[in-house]
Structures are given as C-alpha cells and as structure tokens.
Design a protein around this motif. Structure first.
Motif, PDB file in Angstrom:
ATOM      1  N   GLY A 148       0.789  -1.220   0.000  1.00 25.00           N
ATOM      2  CA  GLY A 148       0.000   0.000   0.000  1.00 25.00           C
ATOM      3  C   GLY A 148       0.822   1.270   0.000  1.00 25.00           C
ATOM      4  N   GLY A 149       1.833   1.338   0.862  1.00 23.14           N
ATOM      5  CA  GLY A 149       2.637   2.546   0.932  1.00 23.14           C
ATOM      6  C   GLY A 149       3.360   2.841  -0.364  1.00 23.14           C
ATOM      7  N   LEU A 150       3.941   1.808  -0.969  1.00 22.92           N
ATOM      8  CA  LEU A 150       4.659   2.007  -2.223  1.00 22.92           C
ATOM      9  C   LEU A 150       3.711   2.459  -3.332  1.00 22.92           C
ATOM     10  CD1 LEU A 150       7.566   0.185  -3.784  1.00 22.92           C
ATOM     11  CD2 LEU A 150       5.448   0.259  -5.112  1.00 22.92           C
ATOM     12  N   ILE A 163       1.645  19.025  -1.325  1.00 25.46           N
ATOM     13  CA  ILE A 163       1.937  18.542   0.018  1.00 25.46           C
ATOM     14  C   ILE A 163       1.051  19.265   1.022  1.00 25.46           C
ATOM     15  CG2 ILE A 163       4.310  17.936  -0.567  1.00 25.46           C
ATOM     16  CD1 ILE A 163       5.201  20.467   0.889  1.00 25.46           C
ATOM     17  N   GLY A 164       1.045  18.778   2.258  1.00 23.94           N
ATOM     18  CA  GLY A 164       0.306  19.449   3.316  1.00 23.94           C
ATOM     19  C   GLY A 164      -0.724  18.576   3.990  1.00 23.94           C
ATOM     20  N   ARG A 165      -1.408  17.727   3.234  1.00 23.10           N
ATOM     21  CA  ARG A 165      -2.367  16.794   3.828  1.00 23.10           C
ATOM     22  C   ARG A 165      -2.633  15.674   2.822  1.00 23.10           C
ATOM     23  NH1 ARG A 165      -7.470  17.256   1.664  1.00 23.10           N
ATOM     24  NH2 ARG A 165      -7.977  19.198   0.568  1.00 23.10           N
ATOM     25  N   ARG A 166      -3.174  14.550   3.338  1.00 23.52           N
ATOM     26  CA  ARG A 166      -3.522  13.431   2.473  1.00 23.52           C
ATOM     27  C   ARG A 166      -4.719  13.799   1.605  1.00 23.52           C
ATOM     28  NH1 ARG A 166      -1.488   8.216   3.250  1.00 23.52           N
ATOM     29  NH2 ARG A 166      -3.163   7.575   1.871  1.00 23.52           N
ATOM     30  N   ARG A 167      -4.666  13.401   0.355  1.00 23.14           N
ATOM     31  CA  ARG A 167      -5.774  13.630  -0.563  1.00 23.14           C
ATOM     32  C   ARG A 167      -6.317  12.322  -1.134  1.00 23.14           C
ATOM     33  NH1 ARG A 167      -5.949  19.140  -2.132  1.00 23.14           N
ATOM     34  NH2 ARG A 167      -4.286  20.322  -1.129  1.00 23.14           N
ATOM     35  N   LEU A 168      -5.524  11.244  -1.052  1.00 23.51           N
ATOM     36  CA  LEU A 168      -5.964   9.915  -1.443  1.00 23.51           C
ATOM     37  C   LEU A 168      -6.170   9.073  -0.190  1.00 23.51           C
ATOM     38  CD1 LEU A 168      -3.548   9.162  -4.424  1.00 23.51           C
ATOM     39  CD2 LEU A 168      -6.030   9.453  -4.590  1.00 23.51           C
ATOM     40  N   GLY A 169      -7.274   8.361  -0.122  1.00 27.22           N
ATOM     41  CA  GLY A 169      -7.538   7.500   1.018  1.00 27.22           C
ATOM     42  C   GLY A 169      -6.598   6.308   1.042  1.00 27.22           C
ATOM     43  N   PHE A 170      -6.435   5.703   2.221  1.00 23.74           N
ATOM     44  CA  PHE A 170      -5.558   4.536   2.362  1.00 23.74           C
ATOM     45  C   PHE A 170      -6.117   3.364   1.559  1.00 23.74           C
ATOM     46  CE2 PHE A 170      -4.584   7.095   6.067  1.00 23.74           C
ATOM     47  CZ  PHE A 170      -3.205   6.968   6.164  1.00 23.74           C
ATOM     48  N   LEU A 171      -5.218   2.567   1.015  1.00 22.45           N
ATOM     49  CA  LEU A 171      -5.605   1.442   0.170  1.00 22.45           C
ATOM     50  C   LEU A 171      -6.096   0.258   0.998  1.00 22.45           C
ATOM     51  CD1 LEU A 171      -2.642   1.569  -2.349  1.00 22.45           C
ATOM     52  CD2 LEU A 171      -5.039   2.019  -2.895  1.00 22.45           C
ATOM     53  N   SER A 172      -7.154  -0.373   0.541  1.00 18.44           N
ATOM     54  CA  SER A 172      -7.659  -1.589   1.165  1.00 18.44           C
ATOM     55  C   SER A 172      -6.761  -2.768   0.800  1.00 18.44           C
ATOM     56  CB  SER A 172      -9.083  -1.888   0.673  1.00 18.44           C
ATOM     57  OG  SER A 172      -9.961  -0.808   0.925  1.00 18.44           O
ATOM     58  N   PHE A 202     -12.633   0.229   2.818  1.00 22.85           N
ATOM     59  CA  PHE A 202     -12.224   0.169   4.224  1.00 22.85           C
ATOM     60  C   PHE A 202     -12.032   1.568   4.791  1.00 22.85           C
ATOM     61  CE2 PHE A 202      -8.614   0.574   7.126  1.00 22.85           C
ATOM     62  CZ  PHE A 202      -9.088  -0.122   8.222  1.00 22.85           C
ATOM     63  N   TRP A 203     -11.315   2.429   4.068  1.00 21.23           N
ATOM     64  CA  TRP A 203     -11.017   3.747   4.619  1.00 21.23           C
ATOM     65  C   TRP A 203     -12.267   4.605   4.706  1.00 21.23           C
ATOM     66  CZ3 TRP A 203      -7.702   5.454   7.758  1.00 21.23           C
ATOM     67  CH2 TRP A 203      -7.572   6.828   7.975  1.00 21.23           C
ATOM     68  N   PRO A 396     -11.820  16.557   2.390  1.00 18.92           N
ATOM     69  CA  PRO A 396     -12.212  15.349   1.665  1.00 18.92           C
ATOM     70  C   PRO A 396     -11.000  14.538   1.216  1.00 18.92           C
ATOM     71  CG  PRO A 396     -12.242  17.209   0.165  1.00 18.92           C
ATOM     72  CD  PRO A 396     -11.785  17.738   1.515  1.00 18.92           C
ATOM     73  N   MET A 397     -11.196  13.223   1.098  1.00 19.64           N
ATOM     74  CA  MET A 397     -10.204  12.331   0.499  1.00 19.64           C
ATOM     75  C   MET A 397     -10.897  11.524  -0.591  1.00 19.64           C
ATOM     76  SD  MET A 397      -7.870  10.528   3.396  1.00 19.64           S
ATOM     77  CE  MET A 397      -7.080  11.426   4.725  1.00 19.64           C
TER      78      MET A 397
END
Length: 412
Positions: A148-150, A163-172, A202-203, A396-397
């Motif tokens: 997921g991280g890669l 940069i500054g904040r997450r814009r894509l949700g974490f991967l399931s 999931f996210w 939002p993400m």
C-alpha cells in the motif's frame, strides 16, 4: 496503450495487530488469505502478459493464492521504516508523532530515523514500474503484487500532488489500482478497487465511523449520445436500454445509503432511481458541464471542422463551446454542494448520481489539481462509483475512483 494493475497484498498478521511493517516479512492472516481468494476470482477473468511481485512473503503469498507465479523483485518492496519496524502503531504515535506529522510536509524525511524517505520509496517504485512498462508491448497488461505505501507514493509522484495533507484514502488490502500508459502519458484508470470486499471501501468505512461523511458519486448509465460520441452536457435524454441494464446491475451491488441525490437531467435521475429504488433529491449543482455551442454535436465532426481549436490537447481551461462552462467553474459548483453534506449527514453515507465530466472535475478538485492535470485521471465508465470520505474537519479524500465491479462479466 499499455496497462499495469497494481494489487496490494492481503491482510497480514502485522496489519491485523496494528503493527508497523515495512521491508520485513509478515505472513497473511486467515482473513488475508480469504481476501486473496476473492481477488483471484476477478483476476482470473483477465489476461496478463507479465506478472511481478515484491519479494516479501505477504505479497508472494497473495499472488500464489490468486493463481500466479510472479517474478519477485526487491524494487517492489514496501518502504524501509527504520526503527518503526515491528512497533505497535500507538508506540510510533507516542514516540514519533512529530515526525509522522512532518511526513505530510517533508517527503525527504527518513522514516523511523534510519529508513527510506517517502521520496526515495516513490522513486524506487517508479523505477520498477517504468521498467515493467518498458518490457510490455503495446496492447499488453502487466500485473504486480506489492504494498500500500509504495503504491500510494508512486501515485503521488505520477499526480504531482500538493503537500500538506492526504488527498488519497488509504488502500484496502487486495485492492486494485490500474494505470494506463500511452507513450509518455500516464493516467490512473481505477483507484483502490476492492469491490470484491464490499461496496464501501475500508477507509471510507473507517472515516464514517469517526464521524465523517461518505459520498458515492455515480456516473449515469450509457445513453444513445454516449454511444454516438456526441457532446452531451445539458442536452437532456433518457438512458439507452444498455444503460438501464447497467443501473440494474449497480442496484445489485451498491448497498444502502442514507440519502440519494441526482442531477435533474433524466439520464442521471433515472440511474439513481433504478439503482436505489426511490426517486432522488434533484440538485442543479450535480448537472453535467455545459458545452455551449458544442451541445449535441459529434465530437469527431467538431474536431474535423476545427471548432474545438486546441481543445483538449492544449490543456487550456476554455469556456466550452464559447458560452459553456470552464473546468474550474464545474469544480467550484460540485464542490459547493458536496462540501455542505457533512452538516446534515455526519457519520452517514449518501449517493449522488451525476455525470462523467462533473465527477471527474470534483475528483481533481479533491486532489488539488487544475484542468492542466485532469488527463492524469482516466475517463469515468458509465455507472462507475467514485467514493469520497469527508472528515469531520471538512477535508475530503478520494477513497476510490471509477469502480465498475457490477459490470464485470457483462457483455455490454
């Protein structure tokens, strides 16, 4: 065109125990093996010309359960996270909370003091990806089992996200991210597609449990104008019979929502009513982009006559058809509606049936991208679902993009 499908591994024991894991191994849990089996059913319906994997156990085992014997490469490994490796998430938060916050601003900060930086992981992953693309012939598809991280950092590099904040949700776990490559151009066709695990990512579910709002943005079913490749903005019309069938298929998968909204244009309103079994609340802000004098014309004829000028290849955000809308105007219009939903629907899930241009414009707004980078997201399929999670603080993400699991196996 070449395609690459990136698959995150199934749930590992470290995932289940909320233990930080990077470049070391952790076996799959029973749930992770089940997830891989569900993913296998979808992957078996596609042909892959080259198959690669991270050399770590959790990715290789996911590939094996899915029925593949990939080429294992260290380039596809998860990032090295230094002293965070093997530590509980609470411990990392307590001892390195400042560094975790800095990672949103400083992509050159080494993770866990001695590990890789996010930029190093993204460059290593990009090198592995472009090498794979180089081995593919035109029209071929590659498959990669990785982490997921890669994946997220490769996509950060592709999109050039602010940069500054997450814009894509974490991967399931076992989610698919599909990319297309056409010469020097690359685009994300699908993001975080784990539809085999359910209709809410999931996210998105995690965000809703914390008081956030989840919005399912649904493109309408196919119309005759779509099939004829006409500029269909504000021109009204109903669904083609194939579009009705797409909406019925969507109904069998989408699940329940607390409210249903739709553009007042019939193709979107009908899609919503068929998919959810009740009339939607009609919202003007969800209408398609206005194409002005291009409305109803064949795109091929508009191009042949020179009426398009440099559009869309020059990347200029013109007023479409002279009197229509700009991309920025559509972004602002849809954002204005969606951003107001958390006031009434905190902790809830709502659906909004709209149009390809409007949903893609909003998706790029969530990512902080202007029209010049809109090409980095692929076109939305009819009745596709794009999910957005809005945190209680209003941010939002984009948690999924262009999911069409309900159409897999369909002749149309």
């Amino acid at each position: 065109m070449k395609r690459v499908l990136l698959v995150r591994h199934g749930e590992s024991e470290a995932n289940a125990g909320e233990i930080w894991q990077g470049a070391t191994s952790s076996p799959l849990t029973a749930q992770g093996r089940h997830q891989a089996g569900l993913a296998a059913g979808r992957l078996s319906n596609r042909r892959f010309d080259l198959v690669e994997s991270s050399d770590l156990e959790r990715s290789l085992h996911t590939a094996e359960i899915a029925g593949f014997r990939p080429r294992a490469l260290t380039g596809w490994r998860e990032g090295d996270i230094g002293v965070w490796e093997g530590r509980p998430g609470e411990w990392v938060e307590a001892h390195y909370g400042h560094d975790l916050a800095r990672l949103n601003e400083d992509y050159d900060l080494r993770m866990g003091e001695t590990g890789e930086s996010p930029r190093q992981v993204s460059e290593r992953g990009w090198k592995a990806l472009t090498a794979l693309v180089g081995r593919l012939e035109d029209g071929q598809t590659g498959l990669v089992f990785t982490h997921g991280g890669l994946i997220e950092l490769v996509l950060w590099r592709l999109l050039g996200l602010p940069i500054g904040r997450r814009r894509l949700g974490f991967l399931s776990n076992t989610s698919f991210c599909e990319l297309a490559f056409d010469g020097e151009d690359a685009a994300i066709l699908r993001y975080n597609d784990a539809a085999h695990l359910g209709s809410e990512s999931f996210w998105a579910g995690h965000a809703r449990a914390g008081g956030g709002t989840v919005v399912d943005l649904i493109r309408h079913g196919v119309t005759q104008a779509n099939l004829e490749r006409r500029a269909q903005g504000r021109v009204d019309g109903d669904l083609h019979p194939e579009g009705w069938e797409q909406a019925r298929r969507l109904a069998s998968w989408i699940g329940k929502t607390d409210e249903v909204f739709a553009s007042p244009l019939r193709r979107a309103a009908t899609t919503a009513e068929v998919a959810f079994g009740r009339p939607p609340v009609l919202v003007d802000e969800l209408m398609e982009m206005s194409f002005g004098e291009w409305e109803g014309e064949l795109w091929e004829e508009l191009e042949a006559s020179g009426r398009l000028g440099g559009y869309p290849g020059d990347g200029q955000d013109i007023r479409r058809g002279g009197s229509g809308e700009t991309w920025k105007e559509v972004q602002d219009r849809v954002t204005g509606f969606v951003s107001g939903l958390p006031v009434t629907y905190a902790g809830r899930r709502v659906a909004a049936a709209s149009h390809g241009g409007a949903i893609k414009a909003y998706s790029t707004a969530v990512l902080g991208l202007g029209y010049g980078k809109a090409r980095l997201l692929g076109p939305l399929d009819n009745t596709s679902v794009t999910q957005v999670a809005i945190a209680p603080d209003g941010h939002p993400m984009l948690t999924t993009y262009n999911i069409t699991h309900h159409l897999e196996g369909s002749d149309g």
